[in-house]
Design a protein around this motif. Structure first.
Motif, PDB file in Angstrom:
ATOM      1  N   SER A 191      -8.652  28.775   1.182  1.00 13.84           N
ATOM      2  CA  SER A 191      -8.766  30.037   0.429  1.00 13.84           C
ATOM      3  C   SER A 191     -10.229  30.376   0.161  1.00 13.84           C
ATOM      4  O   SER A 191     -10.605  31.551   0.197  1.00 13.84           O
ATOM      5  CB  SER A 191      -7.968  29.968  -0.867  1.00 13.84           C
ATOM      6  N   GLN A 222     -12.110  33.782   1.562  1.00 13.55           N
ATOM      7  CA  GLN A 222     -12.848  34.704   0.699  1.00 13.55           C
ATOM      8  C   GLN A 222     -14.306  34.832   1.136  1.00 13.55           C
ATOM      9  O   GLN A 222     -14.856  35.928   1.167  1.00 13.55           O
ATOM     10  CB  GLN A 222     -12.774  34.242  -0.755  1.00 13.55           C
ATOM     11  N   ALA A 223     -14.936  33.704   1.487  1.00 16.52           N
ATOM     12  CA  ALA A 223     -16.356  33.724   1.857  1.00 16.52           C
ATOM     13  C   ALA A 223     -16.610  34.560   3.107  1.00 16.52           C
ATOM     14  O   ALA A 223     -17.663  35.205   3.222  1.00 16.52           O
ATOM     15  CB  ALA A 223     -16.852  32.294   2.070  1.00 16.52           C
ATOM     16  N   PHE A 224     -15.687  34.547   4.046  1.00 18.04           N
ATOM     17  CA  PHE A 224     -15.870  35.287   5.291  1.00 18.04           C
ATOM     18  C   PHE A 224     -15.076  36.600   5.315  1.00 18.04           C
ATOM     19  O   PHE A 224     -14.964  37.236   6.357  1.00 18.04           O
ATOM     20  CB  PHE A 224     -15.500  34.404   6.482  1.00 18.04           C
ATOM     21  N   ASN A 225     -14.528  36.971   4.161  1.00 23.30           N
ATOM     22  CA  ASN A 225     -13.797  38.236   4.002  1.00 23.30           C
ATOM     23  C   ASN A 225     -12.686  38.386   5.044  1.00 23.30           C
ATOM     24  O   ASN A 225     -12.604  39.391   5.755  1.00 23.30           O
ATOM     25  CB  ASN A 225     -14.770  39.418   4.044  1.00 23.30           C
ATOM     26  N   LEU A 226     -11.838  37.370   5.154  1.00 18.11           N
ATOM     27  CA  LEU A 226     -10.727  37.369   6.104  1.00 18.11           C
ATOM     28  C   LEU A 226      -9.413  37.582   5.362  1.00 18.11           C
ATOM     29  O   LEU A 226      -9.332  37.382   4.149  1.00 18.11           O
ATOM     30  CB  LEU A 226     -10.658  36.029   6.847  1.00 18.11           C
ATOM     31  N   THR A 227      -8.394  37.963   6.098  1.00 14.95           N
ATOM     32  CA  THR A 227      -7.052  37.977   5.518  1.00 14.95           C
ATOM     33  C   THR A 227      -6.410  36.627   5.802  1.00 14.95           C
ATOM     34  O   THR A 227      -6.751  35.958   6.794  1.00 14.95           O
ATOM     35  CB  THR A 227      -6.177  39.097   6.124  1.00 14.95           C
ATOM     36  N   ASP A 230     -13.993  33.862  13.007  1.00 15.85           N
ATOM     37  CA  ASP A 230     -13.931  35.165  13.654  1.00 15.85           C
ATOM     38  C   ASP A 230     -13.401  34.965  15.068  1.00 15.85           C
ATOM     39  O   ASP A 230     -13.665  33.949  15.703  1.00 15.85           O
ATOM     40  CB  ASP A 230     -15.315  35.823  13.709  1.00 15.85           C
TER      41      ASP A 230
END
Length: 97
Positions: A59, A63-68, A93
Motif C-alpha cells: 500500500s 501511494q508513493a508511485f500514485n498507482l491504483t 510502471d
C-alpha cells in the motif's frame, strides 16, 4: 381414449419443440462463441522497477508511485505483499498486452 392420446401427443410435441430450440441455441452459441469463449490472458510488461526497502508495504508503494491497487496487482501478478523482502524488485510502471 382419444383425449388422452391427444394430450400425450401434445406433450411429446412440446418436448420435441423444446429440444429443437435447445439444440439451435447450443449450435448458435458455438458458432458465435457466446458463453464458450476463453478469456484472453493479458501478459504484464514492466517498464520501471523499484527495489523494496526496509519497512515498505504494497500500500505504501502504491501511494508513493500514485498507482491504483488493481493496476499494481496486474503488473505484479506473483507478488505476495505479506512476504515482501528488502531488495525485491517490484514493478511500478508498465502495461498489459
Amino acid at each position: 381414449m382419444a383425449k388422452s392420446n391427444s394430450k400425450v401427443s401434445m406433450y411429446l410435441n412440446l418436448v420435441l419443440l423444446l429440444s429443437l430450440l435447445l439444440i439451435i441455441n447450443m449450435a448458435e452459441s458455438r458458432l458465435f462463441q457466446f458463453g464458450h469463449a476463453k478469456a484472453r490472458t493479458l501478459t504484464p510488461s514492466c517498464t520501471s522497477i523499484y527495489g523494496a526497502e526496509k519497512g515498505d508495504t504494497c500500500s505504501g508503494i502504491i501511494q508513493a508511485f500514485n498507482l491504483t491497487t488493481d493496476f499494481f496487482s496486474q503488473i505484479n501478478p506473483n507478488l505476495n505483499c505479506d512476504q515482501m523482502f528488502v531488495g525485491q524488485w517490484i514493478c511500478v510502471d508498465g502495461f498489459l498486452s
